[in-house]
Motif scaffolding. Sequence first.
Motif, PDB file in Angstrom:
ATOM      1  N   ASP A  38      83.194  25.826 -37.288  1.00 32.56           N
ATOM      2  CA  ASP A  38      83.045  24.397 -37.569  1.00 32.56           C
ATOM      3  C   ASP A  38      84.238  23.611 -37.025  1.00 32.56           C
ATOM      4  O   ASP A  38      84.077  22.494 -36.515  1.00 32.56           O
ATOM      5  CB  ASP A  38      82.899  24.160 -39.077  1.00 32.56           C
ATOM      6  N   LYS A  39      85.434  24.175 -37.129  1.00 31.15           N
ATOM      7  CA  LYS A  39      86.617  23.548 -36.535  1.00 31.15           C
ATOM      8  C   LYS A  39      86.475  23.508 -35.015  1.00 31.15           C
ATOM      9  O   LYS A  39      86.830  22.511 -34.374  1.00 31.15           O
ATOM     10  CB  LYS A  39      87.860  24.336 -36.935  1.00 31.15           C
ATOM     11  N   ALA A  40      85.958  24.599 -34.445  1.00 27.11           N
ATOM     12  CA  ALA A  40      85.727  24.636 -32.997  1.00 27.11           C
ATOM     13  C   ALA A  40      84.754  23.535 -32.581  1.00 27.11           C
ATOM     14  O   ALA A  40      84.966  22.858 -31.563  1.00 27.11           O
ATOM     15  CB  ALA A  40      85.179  26.006 -32.586  1.00 27.11           C
ATOM     16  N   LEU A  41      83.710  23.326 -33.378  1.00 29.91           N
ATOM     17  CA  LEU A  41      82.739  22.274 -33.090  1.00 29.91           C
ATOM     18  C   LEU A  41      83.377  20.886 -33.170  1.00 29.91           C
ATOM     19  O   LEU A  41      83.082  20.009 -32.350  1.00 29.91           O
ATOM     20  CB  LEU A  41      81.571  22.360 -34.081  1.00 29.91           C
ATOM     21  N   SER A  64      82.029  28.164 -24.546  1.00 31.14           N
ATOM     22  CA  SER A  64      82.872  28.685 -25.636  1.00 31.14           C
ATOM     23  C   SER A  64      82.233  28.428 -26.989  1.00 31.14           C
ATOM     24  O   SER A  64      82.235  29.299 -27.870  1.00 31.14           O
ATOM     25  CB  SER A  64      84.262  28.043 -25.584  1.00 31.14           C
ATOM     26  N   VAL A  65      81.673  27.235 -27.160  1.00 28.83           N
ATOM     27  CA  VAL A  65      81.054  26.891 -28.450  1.00 28.83           C
ATOM     28  C   VAL A  65      79.738  27.648 -28.624  1.00 28.83           C
ATOM     29  O   VAL A  65      79.435  28.146 -29.715  1.00 28.83           O
ATOM     30  CB  VAL A  65      80.836  25.366 -28.569  1.00 28.83           C
ATOM     31  N   ILE A  66      78.949  27.756 -27.560  1.00 26.68           N
ATOM     32  CA  ILE A  66      77.678  28.491 -27.635  1.00 26.68           C
ATOM     33  C   ILE A  66      77.935  29.955 -28.006  1.00 26.68           C
ATOM     34  O   ILE A  66      77.263  30.518 -28.881  1.00 26.68           O
ATOM     35  CB  ILE A  66      76.908  28.382 -26.299  1.00 26.68           C
ATOM     36  N   VAL A  67      78.931  30.570 -27.365  1.00 28.56           N
ATOM     37  CA  VAL A  67      79.285  31.965 -27.673  1.00 28.56           C
ATOM     38  C   VAL A  67      79.781  32.084 -29.106  1.00 28.56           C
ATOM     39  O   VAL A  67      79.445  33.026 -29.833  1.00 28.56           O
ATOM     40  CB  VAL A  67      80.349  32.488 -26.681  1.00 28.56           C
ATOM     41  N   ASP A  88      87.996  28.220 -28.329  1.00 33.42           N
ATOM     42  CA  ASP A  88      87.666  29.650 -28.282  1.00 33.42           C
ATOM     43  C   ASP A  88      88.336  30.404 -29.423  1.00 33.42           C
ATOM     44  O   ASP A  88      87.729  31.268 -30.057  1.00 33.42           O
ATOM     45  CB  ASP A  88      88.103  30.222 -26.927  1.00 33.42           C
ATOM     46  N   MET A  89      89.608  30.062 -29.686  1.00 33.76           N
ATOM     47  CA  MET A  89      90.350  30.744 -30.757  1.00 33.76           C
ATOM     48  C   MET A  89      89.694  30.497 -32.109  1.00 33.76           C
ATOM     49  O   MET A  89      89.431  31.431 -32.875  1.00 33.76           O
ATOM     50  CB  MET A  89      91.811  30.276 -30.779  1.00 33.76           C
ATOM     51  N   PHE A  90      89.410  29.233 -32.441  1.00 28.57           N
ATOM     52  CA  PHE A  90      88.824  28.937 -33.748  1.00 28.57           C
ATOM     53  C   PHE A  90      87.434  29.569 -33.876  1.00 28.57           C
ATOM     54  O   PHE A  90      87.078  30.108 -34.934  1.00 28.57           O
ATOM     55  CB  PHE A  90      88.757  27.424 -33.976  1.00 28.57           C
ATOM     56  N   ALA A  91      86.651  29.520 -32.790  1.00 28.36           N
ATOM     57  CA  ALA A  91      85.306  30.095 -32.830  1.00 28.36           C
ATOM     58  C   ALA A  91      85.354  31.594 -33.078  1.00 28.36           C
ATOM     59  O   ALA A  91      84.540  32.138 -33.834  1.00 28.36           O
ATOM     60  CB  ALA A  91      84.576  29.802 -31.522  1.00 28.36           C
ATOM     61  N   LYS A  92      86.323  32.281 -32.455  1.00 29.19           N
ATOM     62  CA  LYS A  92      86.379  33.740 -32.551  1.00 29.19           C
ATOM     63  C   LYS A  92      87.293  34.244 -33.662  1.00 29.19           C
ATOM     64  O   LYS A  92      87.381  35.452 -33.888  1.00 29.19           O
ATOM     65  CB  LYS A  92      86.819  34.327 -31.206  1.00 29.19           C
ATOM     66  N   CYS A  93      87.971  33.323 -34.340  1.00 29.01           N
ATOM     67  CA  CYS A  93      88.791  33.722 -35.490  1.00 29.01           C
ATOM     68  C   CYS A  93      88.150  33.314 -36.806  1.00 29.01           C
ATOM     69  O   CYS A  93      88.762  33.434 -37.865  1.00 29.01           O
ATOM     70  CB  CYS A  93      90.200  33.126 -35.373  1.00 29.01           C
TER      71      CYS A  93
END
Length: 616
Positions: free
Chosen positions: A296-299, A315-318, A287-292
């Motif tokens: 790609d790191k989140a994936l 989390s990844v979809i959002v 969630d942090m990597f996706a929203k910061c």
Amino acid sequence: MQSPATRTPKLFRTITTATVTTSLHNPLNSPTTGNREAEQSCLALLHSCNTLPKLFQTHTYILKLGLQNNPLVLTKFASTSSDLEDIDYASSFIFSPRSDTRLYDTFLFNTVIRAYAHTTHSRDRALCYYRVMLGYGVLPNKFTYPFVLKACAGLGSLNLGKSVHGSVVKFGFDDDVHVQNTMVHMYCCCDGGINYAQKVFDEMPKLDSVSWSAMIGGYVRMGWSSDAIGLFRKMQMVGVHPDEITMVLVLSACTDLGAFELGKWVESYIEKEGVQKNVELCNALIDMFAKCGDVDKALKLFRDMSGRTIVTWTSVIVGLAMHGRGLEAVSLFEEMIGTGVAPDDVAFIGLLSACSHSGLVENGRKYFDLMIKRFKIVPKIEHYGCMVDMFCRAGLVKEALEFVQNMHIEPNPIVLRTLISACRAHGELKLGESITKELIRNEPMHESNYVLLSNIYAKMSHWEKKTKIRELMDKRGMKKIPGSTMIELDNKIYEFVAGDKSHGQSKEIYEMVDEMGRELKRAGYAPTTSEVLQDIDEEDKEDALNRHSEKLAIAFALLNTQPGTPIRIVKNLRVCSDCHSATKFISKIYNREIVVRDRNRFHYFKEGLCSCGDFW
């Protein structure tokens, strides 16, 4: 006459004496081999109970053996019922009118209180049985109060929590670290309780990782993310080792702040310190990597996980939705269904948001219908809101209005404000004015409604009406939420507001803003002066646009980072069209990749283009 405080211990001694006497004369409680075997047999049956029918059978067996007043058997019965999510069944048996409660002890009451404290719907009954416990003269112990305080936290009642706090002091458990930790947590969960939590925390003689996590969690809940990070740093300085709960909270603070570099440091700290990476912590990292800004790191983290939950997928979809990668979000959603994970209402909110941010109108329609017909999920206001937002972003204002009129529930103010903003953006000003006036009639004290109407009048050049709205706001003590932009640099968070001159480098920042303005004009940029909702001349409007908080933050970054370094900023509101246009030019002129997270989504500016394709 004795007070209740002095009377309770005497009553307890009387009951204790009665318990001993009954135990000596009741053949079912005498220490015979047969009775011990019956007791152990019931305990073993309860231990193996994994369904309600088995519990009902064991209940009959307990009655047959005459152990319906045996505290040990009843305690295990309550615990098993709780595990099977039917504590009400146990309490109706244990506290039936035919029960002989003289033998009931603290352990039994603690089990019942604990069970209700862990429910989502009956926490108030934990307090009821706590009162019953005191009424029976059964004294609480240090294990009672963490459960009672947890129930208070779930109820969010500050007055109730303060009352229980008084009981904690009265019975002498206010120096127990577990009770203190739960008290900090309780106060943090109650409106207006954060200062009480801070006082308890500050006065604790010994702080463990749970104490620190409770207080950090309180700051995160309040939205005081910078304070949460500061407290975590103090925790490190005093040498207390954080656990996975602490790190989840710290990552939540990083996410809120958009503190990408700090988030990366937290990830390396988790690895270095060997903090256990359970599913919740992995989800928090994703969630942090996706929203910061690094989806790609989140994936990658997502792909490396084995035990994914619906939260992981969502989390990844959002995250993909926020980055405008709608087709990837749709693909991941289909992959999730293919693996047998059933989407919940939150997953559909993420998916519909992805369709909205990427202009996938037909996909949005398809998945909205799929949610209702295949997955039998009743749309909530959030789902309707995503659909309205999707139509509005696509410029389908009339279709959005028709959709709202056909909704099965009343539109909330957020949906209506989305519609109003679209009316303003796409020139449907009369319609926007009409909806806003109706919104003000329903919400006369909400400042954003007046701001919307004021902005519509400005767009219509009805300056006199706009002025009257602003005067009315002042008269009622309403203030417009100021636009602000945060930027992380050298492990510090800097915040700018429009026209801000409080920074130590203000002189240099405004000189850089002026330089940026000259370079922008030279490159062919034309200011969107319609964004300035004031009756002033064009030159003054251009000057006002140059003072927007995101431009100040970018100027600060250009001054304090090496050429070519990416710039990441976080805006509390939606980025305005002028700043969006200007940032595209700035990215090309200064050869910088600029990542902007606004209230709705991410924008990646590079070489004069934005990832949103101006669909924002």
